[in-house]
Design an enzyme around this catalytic site. Structure first.
Site, PDB file in Angstrom:
ATOM      1  N   ASP A  64       1.112  -0.957   0.016  1.00 15.39           N
ATOM      2  CA  ASP A  64       0.057   0.057  -0.172  1.00 15.39           C
ATOM      3  C   ASP A  64       1.023   1.378  -0.013  1.00 15.39           C
ATOM      4  O   ASP A  64       1.550   1.393   0.879  1.00 15.39           O
ATOM      5  CB  ASP A  64      -0.806  -0.059   1.402  1.00 15.39           C
ATOM      6  CG  ASP A  64      -1.701   1.224   1.428  1.00 15.39           C
ATOM      7  OD1 ASP A  64      -1.670   2.417   0.698  1.00 15.39           O
ATOM      8  OD2 ASP A  64      -2.611   1.057   2.129  1.00 15.39           O
ATOM      9  N   SER A 144      -1.772  13.733 -14.000  1.00 11.02           N
ATOM     10  CA  SER A 144      -3.156  13.655 -14.612  1.00 11.02           C
ATOM     11  C   SER A 144      -3.151  15.047 -15.289  1.00 11.02           C
ATOM     12  O   SER A 144      -2.780  16.119 -15.042  1.00 11.02           O
ATOM     13  CB  SER A 144      -4.155  13.741 -13.764  1.00 11.02           C
ATOM     14  OG  SER A 144      -5.695  13.820 -14.552  1.00 11.02           O
ATOM     15  N   TYR A 157      -8.887  15.285  -6.262  1.00 16.12           N
ATOM     16  CA  TYR A 157      -8.178  14.705  -6.795  1.00 16.12           C
ATOM     17  C   TYR A 157      -7.233  15.477  -7.580  1.00 16.12           C
ATOM     18  O   TYR A 157      -6.098  15.035  -7.646  1.00 16.12           O
ATOM     19  CB  TYR A 157      -9.028  13.702  -7.732  1.00 16.12           C
ATOM     20  CG  TYR A 157      -8.292  12.956  -8.766  1.00 16.12           C
ATOM     21  CD1 TYR A 157      -7.687  11.743  -8.331  1.00 16.12           C
ATOM     22  CD2 TYR A 157      -8.156  13.371 -10.088  1.00 16.12           C
ATOM     23  CE1 TYR A 157      -6.779  11.145  -9.343  1.00 16.12           C
ATOM     24  CE2 TYR A 157      -7.604  12.664 -11.110  1.00 16.12           C
ATOM     25  CZ  TYR A 157      -6.598  11.541 -10.534  1.00 16.12           C
ATOM     26  OH  TYR A 157      -5.908  10.906 -11.551  1.00 16.12           O
ATOM     27  N   LYS A 161      -3.013  15.663  -7.931  1.00 16.91           N
ATOM     28  CA  LYS A 161      -2.050  15.763  -9.293  1.00 16.91           C
ATOM     29  C   LYS A 161      -1.321  16.927  -9.295  1.00 16.91           C
ATOM     30  O   LYS A 161      -0.306  16.919  -9.656  1.00 16.91           O
ATOM     31  CB  LYS A 161      -2.966  15.200 -10.444  1.00 16.91           C
ATOM     32  CG  LYS A 161      -3.531  13.720 -10.187  1.00 16.91           C
ATOM     33  CD  LYS A 161      -2.570  12.837  -9.890  1.00 16.91           C
ATOM     34  CE  LYS A 161      -3.194  11.470  -9.849  1.00 16.91           C
ATOM     35  NZ  LYS A 161      -2.117  10.305  -9.935  1.00 16.91           N
TER      36      LYS A 161
HETATM   37  N1  NAD Z   1      -7.718   6.263 -16.118  1.00 18.67           N
HETATM   38  C1  NAD Z   1      -7.530   7.660 -16.286  1.00 18.67           C
HETATM   39  O1  NAD Z   1      -8.629   8.004 -16.676  1.00 18.67           O
HETATM   40  C2  NAD Z   1      -6.671   8.558 -15.577  1.00 18.67           C
HETATM   41  C3  NAD Z   1      -6.302   9.600 -16.045  1.00 18.67           C
HETATM   42  C4  NAD Z   1      -5.280  10.477 -15.728  1.00 18.67           C
HETATM   43  C5  NAD Z   1      -4.502   9.891 -14.519  1.00 18.67           C
HETATM   44  N2  NAD Z   1      -4.858   8.513 -14.248  1.00 18.67           N
HETATM   45  C6  NAD Z   1      -3.908   8.237 -12.987  1.00 18.67           C
HETATM   46  O2  NAD Z   1      -3.293   7.235 -13.749  1.00 18.67           O
HETATM   47  C7  NAD Z   1      -2.719   6.206 -12.656  1.00 18.67           C
HETATM   48  C8  NAD Z   1      -3.243   4.641 -12.767  1.00 18.67           C
HETATM   49  O3  NAD Z   1      -4.567   4.486 -12.943  1.00 18.67           O
HETATM   50  P1  NAD Z   1      -5.323   3.780 -14.041  1.00 18.67           P
HETATM   51  O4  NAD Z   1      -6.134   4.474 -14.939  1.00 18.67           O
HETATM   52  O5  NAD Z   1      -4.234   2.660 -14.709  1.00 18.67           O
HETATM   53  O6  NAD Z   1      -6.494   2.890 -12.866  1.00 18.67           O
HETATM   54  P2  NAD Z   1      -6.410   1.425 -12.392  1.00 18.67           P
HETATM   55  O7  NAD Z   1      -7.605   1.546 -11.248  1.00 18.67           O
HETATM   56  O8  NAD Z   1      -6.954   0.401 -13.574  1.00 18.67           O
HETATM   57  O9  NAD Z   1      -5.028   0.995 -11.795  1.00 18.67           O
HETATM   58  C9  NAD Z   1      -4.710   1.470 -10.628  1.00 18.67           C
HETATM   59  C10 NAD Z   1      -3.999   0.630  -9.607  1.00 18.67           C
HETATM   60  O10 NAD Z   1      -3.665   1.282  -8.595  1.00 18.67           O
HETATM   61  C11 NAD Z   1      -3.675   0.361  -7.392  1.00 18.67           C
HETATM   62  N3  NAD Z   1      -3.649   0.969  -6.137  1.00 18.67           N
HETATM   63  C12 NAD Z   1      -4.740   1.810  -5.713  1.00 18.67           C
HETATM   64  N4  NAD Z   1      -4.273   2.476  -4.563  1.00 18.67           N
HETATM   65  C13 NAD Z   1      -3.255   1.862  -4.036  1.00 18.67           C
HETATM   66  C14 NAD Z   1      -2.455   1.935  -2.849  1.00 18.67           C
HETATM   67  N5  NAD Z   1      -2.885   2.637  -1.924  1.00 18.67           N
HETATM   68  N6  NAD Z   1      -1.309   1.079  -2.998  1.00 18.67           N
HETATM   69  C15 NAD Z   1      -0.692   0.607  -3.950  1.00 18.67           C
HETATM   70  N7  NAD Z   1      -1.636   0.267  -5.124  1.00 18.67           N
HETATM   71  C16 NAD Z   1      -2.691   0.827  -5.134  1.00 18.67           C
HETATM   72  C17 NAD Z   1      -5.256  -0.374  -7.671  1.00 18.67           C
HETATM   73  O11 NAD Z   1      -5.113  -1.509  -7.097  1.00 18.67           O
HETATM   74  C18 NAD Z   1      -4.941  -0.625  -9.085  1.00 18.67           C
HETATM   75  O12 NAD Z   1      -4.314  -1.834  -9.709  1.00 18.67           O
HETATM   76  C19 NAD Z   1      -3.491   6.624 -11.349  1.00 18.67           C
HETATM   77  O13 NAD Z   1      -2.362   7.453 -10.411  1.00 18.67           O
HETATM   78  C20 NAD Z   1      -4.539   7.690 -11.757  1.00 18.67           C
HETATM   79  O14 NAD Z   1      -4.748   8.863 -10.945  1.00 18.67           O
HETATM   80  C21 NAD Z   1      -5.765   7.971 -14.681  1.00 18.67           C
END
Ligand code: NAD
Length: 255
Positions: A64, A144, A157, A161
């Site tokens: 975590d 982000s 959120y 970022k």
């Molecule tokens: N998907 C989008 O639209 C988007 C856009 C901009 C930024 N992001 C960022 O991209 C990154 C990845 O997100 P994603 O879209 O691949 O989502 P996702 O939910 O598919 O993957 C995120 C992963 O992080 C893990 N996670 C969450 N909390 C955690 C913790 N406390 N410790 C360890 N692992 C943890 C989850 O279990 C998951 O496997 C994130 O930082 C998110 O903020 C996503």
């Protein structure tokens, strides 16, 4: 031909799905030893299995990122397993459900900052001494596009970022003399677990997808491979002159 990341030791947080899964898989496909880490053990084992089956080198560690004990153990474990850390990708993150800011509870606010901001801080704090000792490294933080061009509904959120982008710049200045580069990637919306969580739905329907796509000049959502491509570029020799910057992987949404 030599693979881009032959001999490199890479940690990817949140590697159990979405951007982290694609990024870890790409590093492994290009010769890196990858430490996969997530809070979701089933997904972690699934991704580790996929990478191993494809002939990649990886190990998995539950962590975590908001817990200092967990992050310390992750880094120690990686150094013991691989002998060091060359690249850290701080990717783990999540969002509270979309709502106007004054309707978000203090608990939700603190929780999202704990993962998205404290998590990045802890990863850097525990990896950097090893990078300094070994003569350098690269850190990539997943921020982000919402940090650059925020829209309503995810303000705390987006604040996390924004903090990540500012820490990316400041830290880049602190570690430049140690041959450590620190950069960020700003993804636009993608259909991952994250997006469903933020929107509070089990799957993105056509209408929600169309609304998101309408804001993106390239005419599609981001795909995990887009983020993996930017992260691996920043980590590679080709990214050697980049530090303290961010790449907007956003199909033109922020222009
Ligand atoms: N998907 C989008 O639209 C988007 C856009 C901009 C930024 N992001 C960022 O991209 C990154 C990845 O997100 P994603 O879209 O691949 O989502 P996702 O939910 O598919 O993957 C995120 C992963 O992080 C893990 N996670 C969450 N909390 C955690 C913790 N406390 N410790 C360890 N692992 C943890 C989850 O279990 C998951 O496997 C994130 O930082 C998110 O903020 C996503």
């Amino acid at each position: 031909m030599m693979q881009r990341f032959e001999g490199q030791r890479v940690i990817v947080t949140g590697a159990g799905s979405g951007f982290g899964e694609a990024t870890a898989s790409r590093f492994a496909a290009e010769g890196a030893q990858v430490m996969l880490t997530d809070i979701n053990e089933d997904n972690l084992q699934r991704v580790a299995g996929q990478i191993s089956t494809a002939g990649g080198q990886c190990a998995a560690h539950i962590c975590d990122v908001s817990s200092e004990d967990d992050v310390e153990a992750l880094v120690t474990n990686t150094v013991n397993e691989f002998g060091g850390v060359d690249v850290l990708v701080n990717n783990a993150g999540y969002s509270h459900h979309q709502r106007l800011m004054w309707k978000i509870s203090v608990e939700e606010f603190d929780a999202v900052f704990a993962v998205n901001v404290r998590g990045v801080f802890l990863g850097c704090k525990h990896v950097i001494p090893h990078m300094i000792e070994s003569g350098g490294g690269v850190i990539i933080n997943i921020a982000s596009i919402g940090a650059v061009a925020p829209r309503p509904g995810v303000t705390p959120y987006n604040g996390t970022k924004g903090a990540v982008l500012t820490m990316t710049k400041g830290l880049a200045m602190e570690v430049a003399r140690h041959n450590i580069r620190v950069n960020a990637v700003n993804p636009v919306a993608a259909d991952t677990g994250f997006m469903k969580g933020a929107m509070g739905v089990d799957s993105l329907d056509e209408e929600a997808t169309a609304q998101l796509v309408n804001t993106i000049p390239r005419g599609r959502l981001a795909e995990p491979r887009d983020i993996a491509a930017a992260v691996t570029y920043l980590a590679s020799e080709d990214g050697d002159f980049l530090t303290g910057t961010a790449i907007n992987v956003d199909g033109g949404r922020s222009v």
